[in-house]
Design a protein around this motif. Sequence first.
Motif, PDB file in Angstrom:
ATOM      1  N   LEU A  81     -21.195 -79.346 -21.561  1.00 58.28           N
ATOM      2  CA  LEU A  81     -22.434 -79.421 -20.795  1.00 58.28           C
ATOM      3  C   LEU A  81     -23.141 -80.746 -21.064  1.00 58.28           C
ATOM      4  O   LEU A  81     -23.049 -81.297 -22.169  1.00 58.28           O
ATOM      5  CB  LEU A  81     -23.374 -78.270 -21.169  1.00 58.28           C
ATOM      6  CG  LEU A  81     -22.874 -76.845 -20.899  1.00 58.28           C
ATOM      7  CD1 LEU A  81     -23.909 -75.836 -21.396  1.00 58.28           C
ATOM      8  CD2 LEU A  81     -22.592 -76.639 -19.424  1.00 58.28           C
ATOM      9  N   TRP A  82     -23.883 -81.209 -20.047  1.00 64.70           N
ATOM     10  CA  TRP A  82     -24.684 -82.421 -20.170  1.00 64.70           C
ATOM     11  C   TRP A  82     -26.062 -82.131 -19.582  1.00 64.70           C
ATOM     12  O   TRP A  82     -26.169 -81.605 -18.467  1.00 64.70           O
ATOM     13  CB  TRP A  82     -24.024 -83.570 -19.432  1.00 64.70           C
ATOM     14  CG  TRP A  82     -22.758 -84.009 -20.108  1.00 64.70           C
ATOM     15  CD1 TRP A  82     -22.610 -85.002 -21.021  1.00 64.70           C
ATOM     16  CD2 TRP A  82     -21.456 -83.432 -19.924  1.00 64.70           C
ATOM     17  NE1 TRP A  82     -21.300 -85.082 -21.431  1.00 64.70           N
ATOM     18  CE2 TRP A  82     -20.564 -84.131 -20.778  1.00 64.70           C
ATOM     19  CE3 TRP A  82     -20.955 -82.392 -19.137  1.00 64.70           C
ATOM     20  CZ2 TRP A  82     -19.213 -83.833 -20.856  1.00 64.70           C
ATOM     21  CZ3 TRP A  82     -19.611 -82.085 -19.220  1.00 64.70           C
ATOM     22  CH2 TRP A  82     -18.757 -82.801 -20.061  1.00 64.70           C
ATOM     23  N   GLN A  83     -27.120 -82.499 -20.325  1.00 61.60           N
ATOM     24  CA  GLN A  83     -28.486 -82.221 -19.882  1.00 61.60           C
ATOM     25  C   GLN A  83     -29.172 -83.501 -19.437  1.00 61.60           C
ATOM     26  O   GLN A  83     -29.114 -84.531 -20.119  1.00 61.60           O
ATOM     27  CB  GLN A  83     -29.296 -81.562 -21.008  1.00 61.60           C
ATOM     28  CG  GLN A  83     -30.720 -81.215 -20.597  1.00 61.60           C
ATOM     29  CD  GLN A  83     -31.437 -80.346 -21.612  1.00 61.60           C
ATOM     30  OE1 GLN A  83     -30.836 -79.837 -22.549  1.00 61.60           O
ATOM     31  NE2 GLN A  83     -32.741 -80.174 -21.435  1.00 61.60           N
ATOM     32  N   PHE A  84     -29.853 -83.437 -18.274  1.00 63.74           N
ATOM     33  CA  PHE A  84     -30.646 -84.538 -17.735  1.00 63.74           C
ATOM     34  C   PHE A  84     -32.031 -83.973 -17.431  1.00 63.74           C
ATOM     35  O   PHE A  84     -32.187 -83.225 -16.469  1.00 63.74           O
ATOM     36  CB  PHE A  84     -29.997 -85.107 -16.473  1.00 63.74           C
ATOM     37  CG  PHE A  84     -28.565 -85.534 -16.668  1.00 63.74           C
ATOM     38  CD1 PHE A  84     -28.266 -86.806 -17.132  1.00 63.74           C
ATOM     39  CD2 PHE A  84     -27.526 -84.653 -16.410  1.00 63.74           C
ATOM     40  CE1 PHE A  84     -26.949 -87.202 -17.312  1.00 63.74           C
ATOM     41  CE2 PHE A  84     -26.209 -85.039 -16.592  1.00 63.74           C
ATOM     42  CZ  PHE A  84     -25.915 -86.316 -17.048  1.00 63.74           C
ATOM     43  N   ASP A  85     -33.018 -84.346 -18.270  1.00 62.49           N
ATOM     44  CA  ASP A  85     -34.333 -83.715 -18.198  1.00 62.49           C
ATOM     45  C   ASP A  85     -34.140 -82.210 -18.375  1.00 62.49           C
ATOM     46  O   ASP A  85     -33.621 -81.792 -19.385  1.00 62.49           O
ATOM     47  CB  ASP A  85     -35.056 -84.068 -16.902  1.00 62.49           C
ATOM     48  CG  ASP A  85     -35.401 -85.553 -16.834  1.00 62.49           C
ATOM     49  OD1 ASP A  85     -35.700 -86.129 -17.902  1.00 62.49           O
ATOM     50  OD2 ASP A  85     -35.367 -86.121 -15.735  1.00 62.49           O
ATOM     51  N   GLN A  86     -34.498 -81.412 -17.363  1.00 61.42           N
ATOM     52  CA  GLN A  86     -34.286 -79.965 -17.488  1.00 61.42           C
ATOM     53  C   GLN A  86     -33.049 -79.479 -16.739  1.00 61.42           C
ATOM     54  O   GLN A  86     -32.715 -78.299 -16.811  1.00 61.42           O
ATOM     55  CB  GLN A  86     -35.529 -79.210 -16.982  1.00 61.42           C
ATOM     56  CG  GLN A  86     -36.727 -79.330 -17.914  1.00 61.42           C
ATOM     57  CD  GLN A  86     -37.929 -78.565 -17.394  1.00 61.42           C
ATOM     58  OE1 GLN A  86     -38.648 -79.052 -16.528  1.00 61.42           O
ATOM     59  NE2 GLN A  86     -38.148 -77.371 -17.917  1.00 61.42           N
TER      60      GLN A  86
END
Length: 221
Positions: A81-86
């Motif tokens: 998984l990769w998170q960008f902001d929310q």
Amino acid sequence: MRPLMLASASSLALMCGPAFAADATADLPMTAPGFDWTGYYAGLQAGYGWGQSEITTTEGAPFSITPDVDGGFVGGHVAGLWQFDQAVIGGEADLNYSSAEGTTESGLGSTFGTDIKWFGSVNAKAGFALDRLLVYGVGGVAFAGIETSQISGAAFTETKTNVGWTVGAGVDYALTDKFIVGAQYRYYDFGSEHYAAPEPFNDRDQSVKLNTVGINLSYKF
């Protein structure tokens, strides 16, 4: 003389105040950042599935019959998984051992059965993070080892690998920075496979659809 001393003290306090404030601010601890979902995961899942199979003969007198299937499953999964902001995006793959099966009897007394021996999927995953809570949707290619059977005095069984699709939704919660628990619903359409049956049985097509609910435990690397 005294007014001069008071004025000097006031001026010194005004000059030193910003410096003291800056030092005090520098000494305050920074606010801890929220949980970051970026990473690689591996874990286990288990749950219950239910659905229906449709068996349709393709030779002789045409007819179809629909055994209900249900049973438990247990398996493992990996994900990235990769998170960008929310926003959170990534991929996930899983493989499960299944006991979902069912039989039904035809009007002529034959017993038809369907047995999902194993199933799995390779998926895209996208969700919305609220700190340690992740709400997501998932979907991709599904596959399963599915047996068709018939008993009519003699017995016939054959297993093939079906390929279809799946879609679902779930929620994960980070108990710690390493351990994540969750729950998930999935719908699977494993498509249709053709089975060539020996005499006295008829060739047939068999399609299978399955709903599952499950819980999962993951470790974040």
